[in-house]
Design a protein around this motif. Structure first.
Motif, mmCIF file in Angstrom:
data_model
loop_
_atom_site.group_PDB
_atom_site.id
_atom_site.type_symbol
_atom_site.label_atom_id
_atom_site.label_comp_id
_atom_site.label_asym_id
_atom_site.label_seq_id
_atom_site.Cartn_x
_atom_site.Cartn_y
_atom_site.Cartn_z
ATOM 1 N N HIS A 97 1.220 -0.587 6.786
ATOM 2 C CA HIS A 97 1.091 -1.108 7.753
ATOM 3 C C HIS A 97 1.000 -2.348 8.010
ATOM 4 N N ASP A 101 -1.922 -7.109 2.246
ATOM 5 C CA ASP A 101 -1.979 -7.131 0.894
ATOM 6 C C ASP A 101 -0.942 -5.287 0.801
ATOM 7 N N HIS A 102 -0.528 -5.510 2.152
ATOM 8 C CA HIS A 102 0.811 -4.360 2.026
ATOM 9 C C HIS A 102 1.957 -4.979 2.391
ATOM 10 N N ASP A 195 -3.652 2.803 4.339
ATOM 11 C CA ASP A 195 -5.347 2.378 4.399
ATOM 12 C C ASP A 195 -5.974 3.449 5.113
ATOM 13 N N HIS A 243 -4.736 1.865 -1.765
ATOM 14 C CA HIS A 243 -6.219 1.611 -2.711
ATOM 15 C C HIS A 243 -6.816 2.966 -3.321
HETATM 16 ZN ZN LIG Z 1 -4.905 -2.114 2.639
#
Ligand SMILES: [Zn+2]
Length: 300
Positions: A97, A101-102, A195, A243
């Motif tokens: 996505h 953070d990805h 996520d 995560h």
């Molecule tokens: Zn994330």
């Protein structure tokens, strides 16, 4: 009272235990590279964000002809060099996505694959580097956000081919983002669940922008996609999310559906979520181990 605080504490202990491992990647001092217990083709790359809940996993699957890198973390240090030290096969790069953070390391690669419904969000992010999610790293190690990377959209059912009989299938799971997806490795039975489904709460909150495809940002859309895809998820042996804990058993998918149904049918049963200081994260629903933090505006 559900046990969400216990599960969050367990996740924190797990994250601390991985963060305590030596950073064993010569090319990138921020990464810890771990083998998979079941699939010798896989390396899990852990980036310790040093912020509770923010540390991320990337996954490298090295097939017989090609390799696939799932997600690019927050952009701390040389990810491309780290990957090239692990394989000399041609590497495709895919984002589960668009969140920063990805996708923070995308700028190092000539081409990345992005879910079609997340494409306008990723493009917008690429043209506004000042808005980036900033990792804790030396300034010199920060991967610049680049608008030069070619972005290839893909849709539900797309298959990344790594060699003879080695395919990862895209399973579109909107909710957290409109295009968010999981990737099912048909050879190993590992579901790289991004996520969407993870051992910390899935976030479906009004802090996330809804400029494009807002219908894909709801609890109901997420529930419907999981229910619809259950037959395709039949062969999952374990989940490796973006995560938290890795190697979650597939029964967790059913607990997640129960949790989503509970939000839709009994929203009054939520509990107060005070794990983070964010007004958009105040309600948590739990069913078994599954947890969803959500906003009322994102239910339907
Ligand atoms: Zn994330």
């Amino acid at each position: 009272m559900s046990e969400w605080k216990k599960y969050m504490a367990e996740n924190d202990v797990f994250a601390d235990s991985v963060a305590a491992l030596p950073h064993n990647c010569a090319a990138n001092p921020y990464l810890t590279v771990l083998p998979d217990e079941d699939d010798p083709r896989v390396r899990h790359l852990f980036y310790d964000a040093r912020i509770p809940g923010a540390s991320t996993w990337m996954h490298l699957i090295i097939g017989s002809e090609r390799a696939l890198l799932i997600d690019t973390g927050m952009g701390a240090g040389d990810l491309k060099g780290a990957v090239e030290a692990l394989t000399d096969k041609p590497v495709d790069v895919v984002n589960t996505h668009f969140h920063g953070d990805h996708t923070g390391g995308n700028g190092q690669f000539a081409r990345v694959f992005c879910p079609e419904y997340d494409l306008p969000y990723l493009k917008s992010q690429m043209s506004h580097p000042e808005m980036r999610m900033r990792p804790l790293c030396d300034e010199k190690d920060l991967v610049p956000i680049s608008d030069q990377t070619e972005v290839m959209p893909f849709s539900d059912g797309y298959r990344f081919k790594l060699g003879d009989g080695e395919e990862l299938e895209v399973i579109h799971t909107p909710g957290h983002t409109p295009g968010g997806c999981m990737l099912l490795d048909h050879k190993s039975g590992i579901l790289y669940s991004g996520d969407a489904v993870l051992s910390t709460p899935t976030l479906i909150i009004d802090r996330f922008p809804n400029t494009w495809y807002p219908e894909g940002l709801t609890v109901t859309a997420f529930r419907d996609s999981l229910v619809r895809n259950l037959p395709r998820l039949d062969k999952v042996k374990k989940l490796c999310p973006g995560h938290g804990k890795q190697g979650i058993d597939p029964g967790y998918l059913h607990e997640m559906i129960d949790c989503l149904n509970c939000i839709i049918e009994h929203p009054e049963r939520h509990e107060t979520y005070d794990y983070v200081d964010d007004p958009s994260q105040r309600q948590i629903m739990c069913a078994g181990r599954a947890m969803v933090v959500y906003s009322d505006s994102r239910i339907r």
